[in-house]
Every structure is written in structure tokens, then in C-alpha cells.
Design a protein around this motif. Structure first.
Motif, PDB file in Angstrom:
ATOM      1  N   GLU A  32       0.809  -1.225   0.000  1.00  0.00           N
ATOM      2  CA  GLU A  32       0.000   0.000   0.000  1.00  0.00           C
ATOM      3  C   GLU A  32       0.842   1.275   0.000  1.00  0.00           C
ATOM      4  N   LEU A  33       2.142   1.147   0.173  1.00  0.00           N
ATOM      5  CA  LEU A  33       2.972   2.343   0.260  1.00  0.00           C
ATOM      6  C   LEU A  33       3.061   3.045  -1.091  1.00  0.00           C
ATOM      7  N   PRO A  34       2.865   4.364  -1.111  1.00  0.00           N
ATOM      8  CA  PRO A  34       2.938   5.102  -2.374  1.00  0.00           C
ATOM      9  C   PRO A  34       4.375   5.283  -2.837  1.00  0.00           C
ATOM     10  N   GLU A  35       4.537   5.630  -4.099  1.00  0.00           N
ATOM     11  CA  GLU A  35       5.881   5.855  -4.634  1.00  0.00           C
ATOM     12  C   GLU A  35       6.585   7.001  -3.905  1.00  0.00           C
ATOM     13  N   ASP A  36       5.791   7.970  -3.406  1.00  0.00           N
ATOM     14  CA  ASP A  36       6.370   9.100  -2.679  1.00  0.00           C
ATOM     15  C   ASP A  36       7.143   8.642  -1.447  1.00  0.00           C
ATOM     16  N   PHE A  37       6.699   7.546  -0.839  1.00  0.00           N
ATOM     17  CA  PHE A  37       7.377   7.025   0.347  1.00  0.00           C
ATOM     18  C   PHE A  37       8.802   6.604  -0.014  1.00  0.00           C
ATOM     19  N   PHE A  38       8.942   5.884  -1.121  1.00  0.00           N
ATOM     20  CA  PHE A  38      10.257   5.419  -1.549  1.00  0.00           C
ATOM     21  C   PHE A  38      11.109   6.584  -2.050  1.00  0.00           C
ATOM     22  N   ALA A  39      10.448   7.579  -2.636  1.00  0.00           N
ATOM     23  CA  ALA A  39      11.165   8.777  -3.067  1.00  0.00           C
ATOM     24  C   ALA A  39      11.764   9.497  -1.868  1.00  0.00           C
ATOM     25  N   GLU A  40      11.025   9.520  -0.731  1.00  0.00           N
ATOM     26  CA  GLU A  40      11.566  10.164   0.459  1.00  0.00           C
ATOM     27  C   GLU A  40      12.751   9.375   1.012  1.00  0.00           C
TER      28      GLU A  40
END
Length: 281
Positions: A35-43
Motif C-alpha cells: 500500500e505504500l505510495p511511490e512518494d514514500f520510496f522517493a523520500e
């Protein structure tokens, strides 16, 4: 890149409220990962470029159960632990060290970060021994020693270690290790006092005058008391018990946060009041 990270990367003096340089350990459950968005990995990638050193320990329970079902292998749980035979362990290892671990690595690389996948078996990263209830749960282990130098070596090469929670004995016996206790052991061995647990809830919720509110800080004993009184109930119980399991050794507190919150990791590291802090005392 945010100002705090830009200043840090440029070697400028840290200002109040900015993130201090540190290694931090993050635990993420298998059901949350999807469920984690791509923004999470970008951070994560942004923090890494700014000089921070994330270490991720992940689970994978739902995917393990799904693959066991496809293969017609019976799965059952005893006091929250998966009963593990060698046959079940083959699937656990395949899913945790294979598909899930590499999916996380791919997503971090796609976001511009650098990650290296490991299982606890690699380099005797997580040495393990049978849990006390092994007669009832089979090949489930608890961490007896962490090869912290291996994690530090990976960090020193500029990669995020992504750790699948499998353990191995000095004699070569594999063990299925609970991801929460594995994360706590890794954090403690690295000298990390605070650990971040990423979930799909904003923290521990308590109903106040008919409205659910996030508790900003609770002790382990207060959690146990609220479970007994029914203030914490249902699906929240395993989440808080999992967080408690991370409080191990040098780890003094665990912060439960929702991974879909914007810039959630940086906000925790800056000391912002987000999620729920669980403290030992």
C-alpha cells in the motif's frame, strides 16, 4: 530535496528542527508494503542522498500464506507465530528473500535510491536459536546475535540494507524469525534508540467522547492495561504487540506511523509529533 537535507548534504551547520545525521531502522509489514505510495520510496531515496542511512527490516506474512495455499501446504498459527516445518520454511525463504525483498529493492532504485537486499542467513547476519515454544511452533527462531559489521559495511558502501527476517544457527539450521523482533534486534545491535514502524494506521487510536483520537505517547504497561480494559481492541491489538516486540536491548522507543502520510520519515526524524510513540517506561 527539502531545505534540511540540502543544508546537511552541503555540510552546512544544522539548524534547530532539522534532521540530524544518523542511521535509522524501519520495520514494515508485508501487508503495508503493497500500500505504500511511490512518494514514500522517493523520500527514502531523498534522505539517503542527504547523508542518512536507512536500514529496513520487512515482513511478508500475507504473501507467504498466499503461496502456501497455492502449493497446497497447510499453514496455521500458534499464539501469533506461524507453525513452521522445513516445507513451510522453503516457502518462507522463497517469498521473503526473493519476491518481497527484491520488490523493495526495485522500488527504491526506481525512486533514485541505492539498496541491497539481504536475508538474515547471508553472512550469518541474524544468528538464531529456537524460541522457547519451539515444540509447539516448529522452526521459529529468536535472534541470538546480529552481525552488525555486515550491516555497517553495506551502509559504508552507500547502500540501504533491506533485510528479510530469516535466521540461521551456527550449525546451519534455518529459522523463521518474527519481523518485529528481528527489527528490534538489528536496531539494538546498531545502537539505535528509536525505531520507526510503518503501518497502515496513524498510530494507536483511543475513543474519547465518541471520537477516535491518536495517542501521542504511551508506555508498554499502558498498552497492556488498555488491551485488558478493551480500549485497544480488534485488529489494533496485533499491531501494538508487534510494535512492543521491537523494543529490544538499546531500543528505548518505537514510533508507529502511517506510511501514506506525506514526508512521514523526515517528520519523525525531526521529532515532529506524529503517530504514536511507545516508550519502555
Amino acid at each position: 530535496m527539502n531545505t534540511a537535507v540540502e543544508n546537511h548534504a552541503a555540510g552546512q551547520e544544522q539548524l534547530p528542527g532539522e534532521i540530524s545525521k544518523q542511521t535509522f531502522v524501519m520495520k514494515c509489514g508485508g501487508s503495508t508494503l503493497a500500500e505504500l505510495p511511490e512518494d514514500f520510496f522517493a523520500e527514502l531515496a531523498e534522505l539517503q542522498r542527504g547523508g542518512y542511512q536507512p536500514v529496513i527490516v520487512h515482513g511478508g506474512g500475507p504473501a507467504i500464506s498466499e503461496n502456501l495455499a497455492k502449493l497446497g501446504i497447510e499453514t496455521k498459527f500458534v499464539n501469533g507465530l506461524r507453525y513452521t516445518t522445513e516445507e513451510v520454511l522453503d516457502v518462507v525463504e522463497m517469498v521473503l528473500s526473493g519476491s518481497i525483498n527484491k520488490q523493495i529493492v526495485r522500488r527504491i532504485h526506481s525512486a533514485g535510491g541505492r539498496a541491497l537486499g539481504l536475508s538474515g542467513i547471508d553472512g550469518l547476519l541474524l544468528q538464531a536459536k529456537p524460541v522457547a515454544s519451539s515444540a509447539k511452533v516448529g522452526l521459529v527462531g529468536e535472534v541470538s546475535q546480529v552481525n552488525a559489521s555486515l550491516v555497517e559495511g553495506v551502509l559504508g558502501m552507500g547502500y540501504m540494507p533491506i533485510v528479510a527476517p530469516l535466521g540461521i544457527s551456527p550449525e546451519g539450521q534455518r529459522y523463521n524469525v518474527n519481523a518485529d523482533t528481528a527489527a528490534g534486534a538489528v536496531a539494538s545491535s546498531l545502537g539505535v534508540q528509536q525505531m520507526i514502524v510503518v503501518t497502515d494506521v496513524p498510530g494507536i487510536l483511543k475513543t474519547v467522547k465518541g471520537e477516535k483520537k491518536v495517542l501521542p505517547c504511551v508506555t508498554v504497561q499502558q498498552i497492556e492495561d488498555m488491551i485488558q480494559t478493551g480500549e485497544i481492541y480488534g485488529g489494533m491489538i496485533p499491531k501494538v504487540r508487534a510494535a512492543i516486540a521491537c523494543i529490544h536491548g538499546k531500543v528505548k522507543e518505537v514510533v508507529i506511523v502511517n506510511g501514506t502520510e506525506p514526508k512521514v520519515l523526515g517528520r519523525v526524524l525531526r521529532g515532529e509529533a506524529i503517530g504514536t510513540r511507545i516508550v519502555r517506561m
